[in-house]
Design an enzyme around this catalytic site. Structure first.
Site, mmCIF file in Angstrom:
data_model
loop_
_atom_site.group_PDB
_atom_site.id
_atom_site.type_symbol
_atom_site.label_atom_id
_atom_site.label_comp_id
_atom_site.label_asym_id
_atom_site.label_seq_id
_atom_site.Cartn_x
_atom_site.Cartn_y
_atom_site.Cartn_z
ATOM 1 N N ASP A 163 0.721 -1.220 -0.066
ATOM 2 C CA ASP A 163 -0.122 -0.059 0.120
ATOM 3 C C ASP A 163 0.846 1.324 -0.019
ATOM 4 O O ASP A 163 2.063 1.457 0.531
ATOM 5 C CB ASP A 163 -0.971 -0.088 1.340
ATOM 6 C CG ASP A 163 -1.990 0.819 1.264
ATOM 7 O OD1 ASP A 163 -2.261 1.504 0.076
ATOM 8 O OD2 ASP A 163 -2.651 1.067 2.230
ATOM 9 N N ARG A 207 -0.326 8.837 -10.011
ATOM 10 C CA ARG A 207 -0.586 7.734 -9.243
ATOM 11 C C ARG A 207 -0.208 6.499 -9.908
ATOM 12 O O ARG A 207 0.417 5.654 -9.602
ATOM 13 C CB ARG A 207 -2.164 7.473 -8.946
ATOM 14 C CG ARG A 207 -2.656 8.540 -7.963
ATOM 15 C CD ARG A 207 -4.256 8.247 -7.661
ATOM 16 N NE ARG A 207 -4.214 6.954 -6.948
ATOM 17 C CZ ARG A 207 -4.127 6.629 -5.686
ATOM 18 N NH1 ARG A 207 -3.878 7.510 -5.010
ATOM 19 N NH2 ARG A 207 -4.271 5.521 -5.439
ATOM 20 N N ASN A 248 -10.934 -2.282 -5.557
ATOM 21 C CA ASN A 248 -10.171 -1.628 -6.117
ATOM 22 C C ASN A 248 -10.960 -1.150 -7.498
ATOM 23 O O ASN A 248 -10.643 -0.128 -8.077
ATOM 24 C CB ASN A 248 -8.794 -2.091 -6.266
ATOM 25 C CG ASN A 248 -8.067 -1.908 -5.201
ATOM 26 O OD1 ASN A 248 -7.282 -2.737 -4.833
ATOM 27 N ND2 ASN A 248 -8.299 -1.059 -4.395
#
Ligand code: IPE
Ligand code: IPE
Ligand code: MG
Length: 246
Positions: free
Chosen positions: A19, A32, A67
């Protein structure tokens, strides 16, 4: 740091919740997806380290059932990254005797991603090195519900009786059926939760949390987690005095 690891007391199975890719990238003023790409490099490095020190199973949480709710471009970018990583790494992984396995429902992925995954599993299925188990579209609740559905079906078909349903039988219906429970679960990035990871299997796992973001997680950080694990007393319900070394 590696020298401080007691090779006699290694965990057989380490599981990692990788993470912090997004926050790591944001701090660098990057996208990202840049973080996810860097995360793949960390994974390569940690898998190699784990194999070298003699870990038998490494499970990583790569994509959760939740997700899918991320922005569409991040989800599709992640799929591209999986595919590129699979294609570019598979040869080397195979040469290193790594056996690739998957937990999770990959039927929701595109045909090309599914093919890449299935080819990798097939190619490496007879390898004897570290088992590299990737959780993709995985959720612990999904896995438990799936197990219940299959147990109900086998009960209906008289393949099993009610009294056969033990903890061990239940485990054999989970996607992790061929893998021992993880002794150690590491989560990076400072979050202290499981987010659906290995719910049934983690009952007696040692949990190790570090603030380091996954792309910045180094070999030494990995060794530190193992050393911390080795310094814990695993009583498994007993009292200290009952344990072998006391
Ligand atoms: C983990 O990093 C990778 C995946 C969940 C695919 P994140 O993408 O969750 O990074 P943060 O938590 O937003 O920093
Ligand atoms: C958990 O990370 C899943 C993976 C690492 C693949 P998330 O970043 O999705 O978890 P939450 O939402 O913070 O719990
Ligand atoms: Mg996250």
């Amino acid at each position: 740091m590696e020298k401080q690891i007691n090779k006699e007391k290694l965990p057989t199975h380490i599981a990692i919740i990788m993470d912090g890719n997004g926050r790591w990238a944001k701090e660098k003023g990057q996208s990202r997806l840049f973080g996810h790409k860097a995360g793949v490099d960390t994974l390569k490095n940690i898998l190699r380290c784990a194999g070298n020190i003699g870990i038998k199973y490494l499970t990583v949480y790569a994509f959760s059932t939740e997700n899918w709710s991320r922005p569409q471009d991040e989800v599709s970018g992640l799929m591209d990254i999986f595919l590129v990583a699979l294609k570019s790494e598979i040869k080397e992984l195979h040469e290193s005797d790594v056996k690739i396995t998957i937990i999770g429902d990959i039927q929701k992925f595109s045909q090309s991603v599914q093919k890449g995954i299935n080819d990798a599993i097939e190619l490496t299925k007879n390898n004897n090195g570290i088992v590299f188990n990737v959780a993709l579209n995985y959720g612990g609740r999904w896995d438990i519900i799936n197990a219940v559905i299959n147990i109900a079906e086998d009960y209906k078909q008289n393949k099993i009786n009610k009294t056969d349903i033990t903890e061990m039988l239940f485990s054999s219906y989970l996607s992790t059926k061929n893998i021992p429970d993880p002794e150690l679960i590491i989560r990076t990035s400072g979050e202290q939760r499981l987010s659906g990871f290995l719910l049934y299997e983690s009952v007696y796992s040692e949990l190790y949390f570090t603030d380091i973001y996954w792309p910045a997680f180094s070999e030494n950080d990995f060794y530190e987690a193992i050393i911390a694990y080795q310094n814990r007393e695993r009583r498994l319900g007993k009292i200290s005095e009952q344990l072998p070394n006391n």
